[in-house]
Design an enzyme around this catalytic site. Structure first.
Site, PDB file in Angstrom:
ATOM      1  N   ARG A 187       0.808  -1.217   0.000  1.00  9.72           N
ATOM      2  CA  ARG A 187       0.000   0.000   0.000  1.00  9.72           C
ATOM      3  C   ARG A 187       0.843   1.271   0.000  1.00  9.72           C
ATOM      4  O   ARG A 187       0.650   2.160  -0.833  1.00  9.72           O
ATOM      5  CB  ARG A 187      -0.911   0.028   1.245  1.00  9.72           C
ATOM      6  CG  ARG A 187      -2.154  -0.771   1.119  1.00  9.72           C
ATOM      7  CD  ARG A 187      -2.518  -1.347   2.472  1.00  9.72           C
ATOM      8  NE  ARG A 187      -1.635  -2.463   2.700  1.00  9.72           N
ATOM      9  CZ  ARG A 187      -1.947  -3.715   2.359  1.00  9.72           C
ATOM     10  NH1 ARG A 187      -3.132  -3.989   1.914  1.00  9.72           N
ATOM     11  NH2 ARG A 187      -1.086  -4.696   2.507  1.00  9.72           N
ATOM     12  N   THR A 188       1.772   1.370   0.953  1.00  4.60           N
ATOM     13  CA  THR A 188       2.478   2.639   1.149  1.00  4.60           C
ATOM     14  C   THR A 188       3.363   2.945  -0.054  1.00  4.60           C
ATOM     15  O   THR A 188       3.342   4.055  -0.599  1.00  4.60           O
ATOM     16  CB  THR A 188       3.329   2.567   2.441  1.00  4.60           C
ATOM     17  OG1 THR A 188       2.511   2.040   3.473  1.00  4.60           O
ATOM     18  CG2 THR A 188       3.848   3.922   2.826  1.00  4.60           C
ATOM     19  N   LYS A 230      25.714  -4.454  -0.796  1.00  3.25           N
ATOM     20  CA  LYS A 230      27.185  -4.619  -0.799  1.00  3.25           C
ATOM     21  C   LYS A 230      27.816  -3.993   0.439  1.00  3.25           C
ATOM     22  O   LYS A 230      29.033  -3.885   0.530  1.00  3.25           O
ATOM     23  CB  LYS A 230      27.782  -3.951  -2.032  1.00  3.25           C
ATOM     24  CG  LYS A 230      27.298  -4.502  -3.349  1.00  3.25           C
ATOM     25  CD  LYS A 230      28.004  -3.743  -4.479  1.00  3.25           C
ATOM     26  CE  LYS A 230      27.212  -3.762  -5.753  1.00  3.25           C
ATOM     27  NZ  LYS A 230      27.637  -2.705  -6.685  1.00  3.25           N
ATOM     28  N   ARG A 277      11.045   3.940   4.141  1.00  2.00           N
ATOM     29  CA  ARG A 277      10.556   2.924   5.088  1.00  2.00           C
ATOM     30  C   ARG A 277      11.754   2.109   5.524  1.00  2.00           C
ATOM     31  O   ARG A 277      12.551   1.659   4.681  1.00  2.00           O
ATOM     32  CB  ARG A 277       9.519   2.008   4.462  1.00  2.00           C
ATOM     33  CG  ARG A 277       9.249   0.803   5.357  1.00  2.00           C
ATOM     34  CD  ARG A 277       8.078  -0.009   4.932  1.00  2.00           C
ATOM     35  NE  ARG A 277       6.833   0.694   5.192  1.00  2.00           N
ATOM     36  CZ  ARG A 277       5.639   0.113   5.139  1.00  2.00           C
ATOM     37  NH1 ARG A 277       5.529  -1.163   4.836  1.00  2.00           N
ATOM     38  NH2 ARG A 277       4.555   0.812   5.380  1.00  2.00           N
ATOM     39  N   HIS A 285       4.177   5.756  11.761  1.00  2.00           N
ATOM     40  CA  HIS A 285       3.789   5.610  10.350  1.00  2.00           C
ATOM     41  C   HIS A 285       2.830   6.774  10.070  1.00  2.00           C
ATOM     42  O   HIS A 285       1.612   6.605   9.974  1.00  2.00           O
ATOM     43  CB  HIS A 285       3.103   4.258  10.152  1.00  2.00           C
ATOM     44  CG  HIS A 285       2.917   3.833   8.728  1.00  2.00           C
ATOM     45  ND1 HIS A 285       3.100   4.681   7.650  1.00  2.00           N
ATOM     46  CD2 HIS A 285       2.540   2.633   8.197  1.00  2.00           C
ATOM     47  CE1 HIS A 285       2.845   4.018   6.526  1.00  2.00           C
ATOM     48  NE2 HIS A 285       2.515   2.780   6.833  1.00  2.00           N
TER      49      HIS A 285
HETATM   50  N1   CP Z   1      -0.498  -0.164   5.912  1.00  3.79           N
HETATM   51  C1   CP Z   1       0.731  -0.407   5.391  1.00  3.79           C
HETATM   52  O1   CP Z   1       1.718   0.241   5.745  1.00  3.79           O
HETATM   53  O2   CP Z   1       0.743  -1.366   4.428  1.00  3.79           O
HETATM   54  P1   CP Z   1       2.028  -1.783   3.565  1.00  3.79           P
HETATM   55  O3   CP Z   1       2.989  -2.462   4.496  1.00  3.79           O
HETATM   56  O4   CP Z   1       1.492  -2.693   2.480  1.00  3.79           O
HETATM   57  O5   CP Z   1       2.630  -0.526   3.008  1.00  3.79           O
END
Ligand code: CP
Length: 312
Positions: A57-58, A85, A107, A135
């Site tokens: 999603r993100t 590496k 992320r 998040h």
């Molecule tokens: N909600 C969420 O962060 O989903 P993903 O891990 O698929 O990005």
């Protein structure tokens, strides 16, 4: 204009900045309803998505958000880069900045990794999830969805259920929702509730039915199987039996309760399919709203102010 250069978490984001992002996302949601969704707002702006953890999603919604705004979006994954590496995170990010990239989305499994980059880069950094810490764009899209459906945040009872201990989504939602005046309660097995969670301004329960009683919103969290240490609960079957959200437990909530889940879902564990697919569920709309919210964040962190209908 936002008062912040980076989006690292909702703990540090001011209430006015949260509201500006939500209001701007409303305008971008209108653009998403058009046949041709592309607007020239960030034409030619180089953006890199640095993803050191899996994501559907993100990552996809940041990529689409950038592309709908006409930015030049490059995706970067750990396995296909020189990180494999032995290159450090800082060297990788400075290398990317030296190529002219103007905004980084990251992320990372390590809490604080986006903050570390923000200290070492001149360009804006967006936290797309750092370990169990925060998040922020997930919480913003959750709050946007609640505001869209209920017309307000202030005074609503929001119950966040499940693996609070490992949840960056819970932490960011708690910071954002309490700033906007919601009553937030959390619930789960005592082993999955962080010690002193009440200091964040929430009530904590181990009885799910008490937590969801009269709730306006129930946000169900994923059991993070990849972050569990052994023995935090006896088995997935028992978790589902005592803590899973099903129709019977939801009878305690308000009849028009919103059912949310950040995804990905473990169906039949933290949430039943019947609840996930019920008319009260906003799970798919959360995903749609995620694109609008991320368009707003990219736009505002690039120096944008209020937008017109052409996306300028
Ligand atoms: N909600 C969420 O962060 O989903 P993903 O891990 O698929 O990005």
């Amino acid at each position: 204009m936002l008062k912040t250069k980076n989006l690292l978490g909702l703990r540090e984001l001011e209430k006015d900045d949260i509201n500006l992002i939500l209001d701007t996302a409303e305008s971008f949601k209108e653009i998403l309803k058009r046949d041709i969704k592309k607007v020239p707002t960030l034409r030619g702006k180089p953006i890199v998505n640095l993803f050191f953890e899996p994501s559907t999603r993100t990552r996809t919604s940041f990529e689409l958000a950038g592309k709908y705004l006409s930015a030049d979006v490059v995706n970067f994954s750990k396995s296909a880069s020189s990180v494999a590496k032995g290159e450090t995170l800082k060297d990788t990010a400075i290398t990317i900045q030296s190529m002219g990239v103007e905004l980084v989305v990251i992320r990372h499994p390590m809490p604080g990794a986006p903050h570390y980059l923000a200290q070492n880069l001149a360009i804006p950094v967006i936290n797309a999830g750092d370990g169990a810490h925060e998040h922020p764009t997930q919480a913003l899209l959750d709050i946007f969805t609640i505001r869209e459906k209920k017309g307000r945040i202030k005074g609503l009872k929001v119950a966040i259920i499940g693996d609070i201990l490992h949840s960056r989504v819970a932490r960011s939602n708690i910071w954002g929702l309490t700033k906007l005046g919601a009553e937030v309660v959390v619930a789960g097995p005592s082993t999955l509730l962080p010690p002193k969670i009440e200091t964040l301004g929430v009530k904590a329960y181990t009885d799910i039915e008490k937590a969801v009683k009269d709730a306006d919103v129930v946000n169900v969290l994923r059991i993070q199987l990849e972050r569990q240490k052994k023995g935090l609960f006896p088995s997935l079957r028992e978790y589902a039996m005592y803590f899973g959200i099903n129709s019977r437990r939801l009878n305690q909530a308000k009849p028009d309760v919103l059912i949310m889940h950040p995804g990905p879902m473990n169906r039949g564990i933290e949430i039943s399919s019947e609840v996930a697919e019920s008319p009260n569920s906003t799970i798919n709309e959360q995903v749609t709203n995620g694109v609008a919210v991320r368009m707003a964040v990219l736009y505002l962190l690039s120096g944008g102010g209020k937008i017109d209908e052409k996306g300028y």
